[in-house]
Design an enzyme around this catalytic site. Structure first.
Site, PDB file in Angstrom:
ATOM      1  N   LEU A  32      -3.853   9.049  11.039  1.00  0.00           N
ATOM      2  CA  LEU A  32      -3.565   7.609  11.189  1.00  0.00           C
ATOM      3  C   LEU A  32      -4.601   7.027  12.251  1.00  0.00           C
ATOM      4  O   LEU A  32      -4.695   5.800  12.155  1.00  0.00           O
ATOM      5  CB  LEU A  32      -2.125   7.374  11.833  1.00  0.00           C
ATOM      6  CG  LEU A  32      -1.012   7.551  10.907  1.00  0.00           C
ATOM      7  CD1 LEU A  32       0.310   7.477  11.357  1.00  0.00           C
ATOM      8  CD2 LEU A  32      -1.083   6.765   9.488  1.00  0.00           C
ATOM      9  N   GLY A  35      -7.628   8.690  19.422  1.00  0.00           N
ATOM     10  CA  GLY A  35      -7.948   7.939  20.730  1.00  0.00           C
ATOM     11  C   GLY A  35      -8.286   9.074  21.878  1.00  0.00           C
ATOM     12  O   GLY A  35      -8.273  10.251  21.558  1.00  0.00           O
ATOM     13  N   GLY A  38      -5.793  11.809  22.106  1.00  0.00           N
ATOM     14  CA  GLY A  38      -5.546  13.039  20.876  1.00  0.00           C
ATOM     15  C   GLY A  38      -5.387  12.178  19.536  1.00  0.00           C
ATOM     16  O   GLY A  38      -5.728  10.912  19.499  1.00  0.00           O
ATOM     17  N   ASP A 148      -1.269  -0.531  30.204  1.00  0.00           N
ATOM     18  CA  ASP A 148      -2.470  -0.478  29.147  1.00  0.00           C
ATOM     19  C   ASP A 148      -2.144  -1.545  28.003  1.00  0.00           C
ATOM     20  O   ASP A 148      -2.201  -1.011  26.876  1.00  0.00           O
ATOM     21  CB  ASP A 148      -2.542   1.072  28.572  1.00  0.00           C
ATOM     22  CG  ASP A 148      -3.852   1.463  27.734  1.00  0.00           C
ATOM     23  OD1 ASP A 148      -4.640   0.627  27.991  1.00  0.00           O
ATOM     24  OD2 ASP A 148      -3.798   2.532  27.497  1.00  0.00           O
TER      25      ASP A 148
END
Length: 322
Positions: A32, A35, A38, A148
């Site tokens: 999918l 990043g 991983g 984040d």
């Protein structure tokens, strides 16, 4: 780690073999996304569609972020947060299992997709993200600073409801101001100036990141250093609607567009003392409070002074986003 995780309720431990079977051995065709942490893979567990996050073995922060994510997100319950289904650490692997989000991440719709999000859906997403942050900052038993907030960490369910995820950098804060020296982490373009300068995360630095995402939603442009300045200049010239996403034409609620742009700029104010709390921002977005009057010109950024020489000032040229 096993003992700490199993004290929680909700998410369950899965075996590595179960996850190999669920993802067809982490097949590339089921991937999918990818990043710095991983890869994420589509999987099926007992007829439940899941997304399996496989922390990269090369990630120096992998174990720490994995533990943080399991310990924090497993305790949180809010309609606008991604639900953690389970976890696994075996054979040197760290894996996190989440509910699958059929509509992917917000950034894929804003910047990559041919299927453009309608204005009604965009405004709902902004409200949902603000609601998730309010829960983290003020409504749960402890303050959680996410650290984040960005459009790629905002996922969308089958009805395009906001689901904030990726709590690998999140931290619990016990004191009232929710400030703590945590070390710099996050993504350039979404990071508050005082966070870059001092490495201190706070509710205010999360609010700054929310402001940038709000501007992305309204403008349809990816976050860059210039995005806030561009929108601020238009606001100062009394033409803030000029930065509205041109792909929408005029197919949007003018009052809501002006509200989201203004709140985005308010939240992304360079002086952290002049930013709203996320509660104040949400009240304005819900038209429960008046729009703020922002200065016409971009103020000079205010930097938090490091508490000691062990917290050096950092320039953005030394940093790279994940």
């Amino acid at each position: 780690m096993d003992h700490e995780f199993e004290q929680g309720i909700g998410p369950k431990r899965f075996s590595y073999q179960q996850l190999v079977q669920a993802t067809n051995n982490f097949a590339e065709e089921g991937k999918l996304g990818q990043g710095g942490f991983g890869g994420v893979y589509r999987g099926y567990l007992s007829n439940l569609s899941v997304a399996v996050k496989r922390v990269s073995k090369g990630s120096k922060q992998g174990r720490k972020e994995y533990m943080s994510e399991v310990k924090i997100i497993s305790k949180l319950r809010h309609k606008n947060l991604v639900q953690l289904v389970g976890w696994c650490h075996e054979k040197g692997e760290f894996l996190l299992i989440y509910e699958f989000m059929p509509n992917g991440s917000l950034d894929s719709h804003l910047f990559k997709s041919e299927n453009m999000l309608s204005w009604t859906v965009r405004y709902k997403i902004a409200i949902g993200l603000a609601s998730a942050l309010l829960y983290l900052h003020e409504e749960w038993e402890q303050c959680v600073v996410h650290r984040d907030i960005k459009s790629s960490n905002v996922t969308l369910d089958s009805n395009f409801n906001t689901k904030l995820g990726d709590f690998g950098l999140a931290r619990l804060m016990d004191n009232e101001l929710c400030l703590n020296t945590t070390g710099l982490a996050g993504t350039i373009g979404y990071m508050a100036p005082e966070y870059i300068s001092s490495g201190k995360a706070s509710k205010g630095s999360d609010v700054f990141s929310f402001g940038v995402v709000a501007l992305e939603i309204a403008c349809g442009r990816r976050s860059q250093i210039s995005l806030v300045g561009w929108a601020r200049e238009a606001y100062g010239n009394g033409r803030v609607l000029d930065v509205a996403d041109g792909r929408l034409g005029m197919d949007f609620n003018v009052e809501q567009m002006e509200c989201l742009l203004t709140v985005g700029l308010w939240c992304a104010h360079p002086d952290f003392n002049l930013r709203p709390s996320i509660r104040q921002a949400l009240q304005v977005l819900n038209f429960e409070a008046a729009l703020p009057n922002l200065p016409a010109r971009m103020p000079v950024p205010m930097y938090d002074v490091p508490a000691s020489s062990t917290e050096p000032l950092l320039s953005t040229s030394l940093l790279t986003g994940r």
